[in-house]
Every structure is written in C-alpha cells, then in structure tokens.
Design a protein around this motif. Structure first.
Motif, PDB file in Angstrom:
ATOM      1  N   TYR A   1      -7.973 -11.912   8.512  1.00 60.99           N
ATOM      2  CA  TYR A   1      -6.675 -11.725   7.865  1.00 60.99           C
ATOM      3  C   TYR A   1      -5.813 -12.980   7.963  1.00 60.99           C
TER       4      TYR A   1
ATOM      5  N   ASN B   1      -5.520  -1.405   6.728  1.00 54.89           N
ATOM      6  CA  ASN B   1      -6.865  -1.471   7.289  1.00 54.89           C
ATOM      7  C   ASN B   1      -6.857  -1.325   8.807  1.00 54.89           C
TER       8      ASN B   1
ATOM      9  N   LYS C   1      -2.013  -4.792   3.115  1.00 51.35           N
ATOM     10  CA  LYS C   1      -3.415  -4.372   3.190  1.00 51.35           C
ATOM     11  C   LYS C   1      -3.938  -4.472   4.611  1.00 51.35           C
TER      12      LYS C   1
ATOM     13  N   THR D   1      -1.030  -8.933   1.002  1.00 55.37           N
ATOM     14  CA  THR D   1      -2.049  -9.204   2.017  1.00 55.37           C
ATOM     15  C   THR D   1      -1.639  -8.610   3.354  1.00 55.37           C
TER      16      THR D   1
ATOM     17  N   VAL E   1       0.848  -1.186   0.000  1.00 55.35           N
ATOM     18  CA  VAL E   1       0.000   0.000   0.000  1.00 55.35           C
ATOM     19  C   VAL E   1       0.890   1.244   0.000  1.00 55.35           C
TER      20      VAL E   1
END
Length: 242
Positions: free
Chosen positions: A165, A124, A120, A117, A19
């Motif tokens: 997650y 988040n 992210k 992953t 990100v």
C-alpha cells in the motif's frame, strides 16, 4: 508580491471516491453472523476453560471460564472496530481537498487517487482484521490448534499488504507534478498540525501517506476524545472477560 490564487472545484466534494459504508457492514455481518451461528450451534462442544491469550507462535498461555460473555467478546470487539473503521473512512471524505493554483486539474486528480487508495487500504485491512477475529474466535472456542498457522499467515499477509500500500501511494504521488502546499509553521514538532487559519479539521499528512487532525479545531479534540474512550472500553472489556 503577487496575490496567491486559489481554486475550488464545486463538485469535488460530492464525487470524493471512497469505499461505500455498506461494504463494511456487509463484510462485518458475514463474519459476525457466521461466528455466532457456529459458536451457538456447537456451544456444548466448547471446553469449560477457553484461552484468552496467546504467545508469539499462537500457543495459548492464559485461560478463563466459559460463559456467554466470554464467547461473545470477540463479536463485541468486531462491532467496536466496525464503528472505528467506518468513522475513519468517512473522515477521508471530509478531509481537506488541496488544489494547486499552478496545476488545478492534476492536483485534483491526485487528491482523488490518493484518497481512493487510502480508502481501499482501509477496507482491505478491515477484511483482514475480520478474518483474524473469526480465526481467533474459532481458536478460543474450539481449541483448533492448526488454525494458528492460518492466523500467522493472515498476519504476514496484513504486514505485506501495508508495505504494498505504501509503495502504491508513493507511485501515485510520483506520477504527478502536484505537491502538497504546506504551512511549515503550522506543523508543531514536525508532525502535529495546528493552524487556526485553516477551517478544515482533517488534513493530509506531510508525507502524503494518510491523514491527520488540525488540533486548532474543536472537532479534532472531540474525535480524539472519542477514540480514547473507545480504546478504554476495549481495554476494560478485555480485562473483564479475561
């Protein structure tokens, strides 16, 4: 004994999917600027005694005098957390990319998927934490009791997201034949990585869920020291403003 082959992808480092740092800054600015606008627009509405601690049900049980430093404490903590999250996100990009000699394409693909992953998740979680800090700021400054239910909901959402997650990462890893090639002797006590022959200072954990440091490299000790100092600063500021 045959010689072990090693493979390298020349563009793998430049195309590491994480990100963008700008997204962290945008979320941070939206949260903090909103807090500051509301806080100072209604500063005279803030009671002289504001809560600084809450019980498990988000009921205030400790108070302190209203001052400029106390109402700015939460945005200050958010600034420190921004730095921590950005550093962690960039560390993912700098971590070692392991490519299996038996299946280089598949191993590179799973490296990218796991890295994205993780990145992210971090982003988040950062959003959820900014929501938590914003809610706490409103609760402490304006004594809006109904916000405690919002806080509990966000905390439950955060816990649920972490569980999802972990399941997502496990699913990504099981969908590929690639397994992490590890030097078992380098894992001290089963969880501390110390390998002088490994030039990387950030490596994937044995479980594949997240990253850890190679404590044989000086960069790892500098990072650890920096995080300890940041935690001490947060504790110091918390004691000073409470």
């Amino acid at each position: 004994m045959g010689t072990q082959k090693r493979y390298a992808s020349l563009d793998s480092r430049t195309r590491v999917p994480i990100v963008a740092t700008s997204k962290y800054i945008i979320v941070y600015l939206i949260a903090v600027v909103s807090e500051l606008i509301i806080t100072f627009a209604f500063y005279d509405k803030i009671p002289n005694q504001i809560p600084t601690h809450f019980d498990a049900l988000m009921n205030p049980n400790q108070f302190t005098e209203k001052s400029l430093s106390t109402v700015l404490f939460m945005p200050l903590i958010q600034t420190v957390m921004l730095i921590i999250f950005i550093v962690c996100n960039e560390m993912m990009k700098a971590s070692k990319i392991q490519i299996s000699s038996s299946n280089p394409k598949d191993s590179l693909k799973i490296n990218e998927e796991v890295r994205l992953t993780n990145s992210k998740l971090l982003f988040n979680l950062f959003i959820l934490m900014q929501l938590i800090f914003f809610t706490v700021q409103m609760m402490t400054c304006f004594n809006i009791r109904n916000l405690r239910y919002v806080m509990l909901a966000i905390l439950c959402l955060t816990i649920g997201y972490v569980i999802v997650y972990i399941l997502m990462l496990l699913k990504v890893r099981k969908g590929h034949s690639y397994r992490i090639v590890e030097n078992k002797s380098a894992w001290k006590f089963g969880f501390l990585y110390y390998n002088k022959d490994d030039v990387a200072y950030i490596v994937q954990k044995r479980s594949g869920l997240g990253y850890t440091l190679n404590f044989a490299r000086y960069q790892s000790w500098l990072i650890t020291l920096a995080f300890i100092l940041l935690m001490l600063v947060i504790v110091f500021l918390g004691n000073k403003f409470s």
